[in-house]
Design a protein around this motif. Structure first.
Motif, mmCIF file in Angstrom:
data_model
loop_
_atom_site.group_PDB
_atom_site.id
_atom_site.type_symbol
_atom_site.label_atom_id
_atom_site.label_comp_id
_atom_site.label_asym_id
_atom_site.label_seq_id
_atom_site.Cartn_x
_atom_site.Cartn_y
_atom_site.Cartn_z
ATOM 1 N N LEU A 93 58.882 9.376 -35.632
ATOM 2 C CA LEU A 93 57.713 10.215 -35.423
ATOM 3 C C LEU A 93 57.845 11.607 -36.028
ATOM 4 O O LEU A 93 56.830 12.245 -36.324
ATOM 5 N N LYS A 94 59.066 12.073 -36.190
ATOM 6 C CA LYS A 94 59.290 13.413 -36.722
ATOM 7 C C LYS A 94 59.836 13.375 -38.154
ATOM 8 O O LYS A 94 59.228 13.891 -39.085
ATOM 9 N N VAL A 95 60.998 12.775 -38.301
ATOM 10 C CA VAL A 95 61.703 12.847 -39.582
ATOM 11 C C VAL A 95 60.931 12.136 -40.691
ATOM 12 O O VAL A 95 60.726 12.685 -41.778
ATOM 13 N N LYS A 96 60.498 10.905 -40.449
ATOM 14 C CA LYS A 96 59.781 10.162 -41.493
ATOM 15 C C LYS A 96 58.486 10.854 -41.897
ATOM 16 O O LYS A 96 58.159 10.926 -43.082
ATOM 17 N N GLN A 97 57.755 11.370 -40.900
ATOM 18 C CA GLN A 97 56.513 12.070 -41.218
ATOM 19 C C GLN A 97 56.790 13.318 -42.050
ATOM 20 O O GLN A 97 56.002 13.679 -42.931
ATOM 21 N N THR A 98 57.902 13.983 -41.775
ATOM 22 C CA THR A 98 58.282 15.158 -42.556
ATOM 23 C C THR A 98 58.597 14.773 -43.992
ATOM 24 O O THR A 98 58.139 15.428 -44.936
ATOM 25 N N ILE A 99 59.374 13.715 -44.183
ATOM 26 C CA ILE A 99 59.725 13.273 -45.530
ATOM 27 C C ILE A 99 58.478 12.885 -46.314
ATOM 28 O O ILE A 99 58.316 13.255 -47.492
ATOM 29 N N PHE A 100 57.567 12.147 -45.670
ATOM 30 C CA PHE A 100 56.317 11.772 -46.335
ATOM 31 C C PHE A 100 55.546 13.020 -46.786
ATOM 32 O O PHE A 100 54.995 13.063 -47.887
ATOM 33 N N PHE A 101 55.517 14.020 -45.904
ATOM 34 C CA PHE A 101 54.768 15.246 -46.203
ATOM 35 C C PHE A 101 55.408 16.012 -47.358
ATOM 36 O O PHE A 101 54.702 16.528 -48.238
ATOM 37 N N LEU A 102 56.719 16.079 -47.385
ATOM 38 C CA LEU A 102 57.412 16.787 -48.461
ATOM 39 C C LEU A 102 57.139 16.130 -49.810
ATOM 40 O O LEU A 102 56.902 16.819 -50.817
ATOM 41 N N GLU A 103 57.170 14.819 -49.842
ATOM 42 C CA GLU A 103 56.887 14.118 -51.090
ATOM 43 C C GLU A 103 55.422 14.292 -51.495
ATOM 44 O O GLU A 103 55.095 14.363 -52.690
ATOM 45 N N GLU A 104 54.536 14.371 -50.505
ATOM 46 C CA GLU A 104 53.123 14.620 -50.789
ATOM 47 C C GLU A 104 52.940 15.990 -51.432
ATOM 48 O O GLU A 104 52.170 16.145 -52.398
ATOM 49 N N LEU A 105 53.625 16.999 -50.921
ATOM 50 C CA LEU A 105 53.529 18.332 -51.501
ATOM 51 C C LEU A 105 53.971 18.324 -52.956
ATOM 52 O O LEU A 105 53.345 18.967 -53.820
ATOM 53 N N ARG A 106 55.033 17.591 -53.233
ATOM 54 C CA ARG A 106 55.565 17.555 -54.596
ATOM 55 C C ARG A 106 54.694 16.714 -55.537
ATOM 56 O O ARG A 106 54.326 17.157 -56.627
ATOM 57 N N ASP A 107 54.375 15.504 -55.108
ATOM 58 C CA ASP A 107 53.705 14.557 -55.999
ATOM 59 C C ASP A 107 52.220 14.846 -56.187
ATOM 60 O O ASP A 107 51.677 14.663 -57.274
ATOM 61 N N GLU A 108 51.553 15.285 -55.116
ATOM 62 C CA GLU A 108 50.102 15.467 -55.187
ATOM 63 C C GLU A 108 49.671 16.911 -55.431
ATOM 64 O O GLU A 108 48.575 17.142 -55.935
ATOM 65 N N HIS A 109 50.535 17.865 -55.056
ATOM 66 C CA HIS A 109 50.124 19.269 -55.172
ATOM 67 C C HIS A 109 51.037 20.102 -56.068
ATOM 68 O O HIS A 109 50.791 21.295 -56.244
ATOM 69 N N ASN A 110 52.061 19.467 -56.605
ATOM 70 C CA ASN A 110 53.006 20.138 -57.493
ATOM 71 C C ASN A 110 53.609 21.389 -56.847
ATOM 72 O O ASN A 110 53.744 22.447 -57.471
#
Length: 266
Positions: A93-110
């Motif tokens: 609930l915490k760690v996986k959601q954080t990892i997903f969000f970090l990759e979203e910041l990089r891949d979708e928002h540069n």
């Protein structure tokens, strides 16, 4: 194209994470910062009040991610009851959601995330573990910062600052004697002292946790428990009955040797 840095406060609803978030925004500006909160759906309602008031004071909205399951549902899905030594609820609930969000910041928002944690000097070993984790767990290493250790050298009473200078009342769980304000007292990483405190001030919450434990044991036919004693299971039912027999006051002074959940600082 080179990514633009974005400063991300791991916003847990605790006093230290709130203070770190404030200082982060003061240093880097609202437009370059994110308050990031992963919701377990077990949070005490007063935590939400505190988080929103702090966010309003800082001048930035809370960015929330939700898996959609409660810790109990994670335990059922994984067929593993979280306990004082291992809690898959925080991982899911915490760690996986954080990892997903970090990759979203990089891949979708540069954007290149830099994470800020409200860990103090007395928990410096946890900072080492988190730094190591975020250097290896995401696809690319993520920088981590711990201002309460690295920047604010003097002893800062963040709770006094928040209440007296900011005019924001702390989450009620601090006032009730809990060391952190996570999961409305139902944190499976809490040890004997934590659960004695929960039984004293919120017996209904203790009853919910005891019921969850008993249902899990019965459904999966496993002799498991949240607490451990002498290397084996020790159920909340057994613990409650012992506290009723011997009086709860003695159990409130037990020094637990459990490892705080990641929820305490993320």
């Amino acid at each position: 194209m080179e990514r633009k840095p974005v400063h991300v406060a791991m916003y847990s609803g605790g006093a230290s994470s709130a203070y770190v978030a404030y200082q982060m925004v003061q240093t880097h500006g609202v437009e370059n910062c994110i308050l990031f909160f992963t919701n377990t759906l077990w949070e005490d309602e007063d935590n939400y009040r505190f988080m929103e008031e702090v966010a309003d004071y800082i001048g930035i909205e809370v960015t929330e991610r939700i898996d959609g399951r409660t810790p109990e549902e994670v335990f059922i899905d994984t067929r593993f009851l979280g306990n004082s030594r291992l809690a898959k609820c925080s991982e899911e609930l915490k760690v996986k959601q954080t990892i997903f969000f970090l990759e979203e910041l990089r891949d979708e928002h540069n954007l290149e995330p830099i994470l800020y944690f409200g860990i103090g000097p007395h928990e410096s070993h946890r900072a080492v573990n988190l730094k190591e984790f975020y250097e290896h767990r995401p696809l690319e290493p993520v920088e981590t910062r711990f201002p309460m250790i690295e920047t604010f050298r003097e002893d800062i009473d963040v709770k006094v600052i928040i209440e007296e200078e900011w005019g924001i009342k702390l989450p009620r769980m601090y006032e009730l004697g809990f060391s952190h304000a996570n999961c409305a007292g139902r944190c499976v990483r809490g040890g004997f002292q934590h659960y004695a405190q929960l039984y004293k001030v919120w017996p209904d919450q203790y009853a919910l946790q005891e019921e969850m434990e008993e249902n899990f044991r019965e459904h999966f036919e496993k002799d498991v428990s949240i607490l451990k004693k002498d290397g084996g299971p020790y159920t909340l039912k057994e613990y409650r009955e012992r506290m009723d027999r011997e009086g709860i006051e003695g159990f409130l002074k037990i020094q637990d040797e459990t490892v705080p959940c990641v929820c305490s600082f993320s």
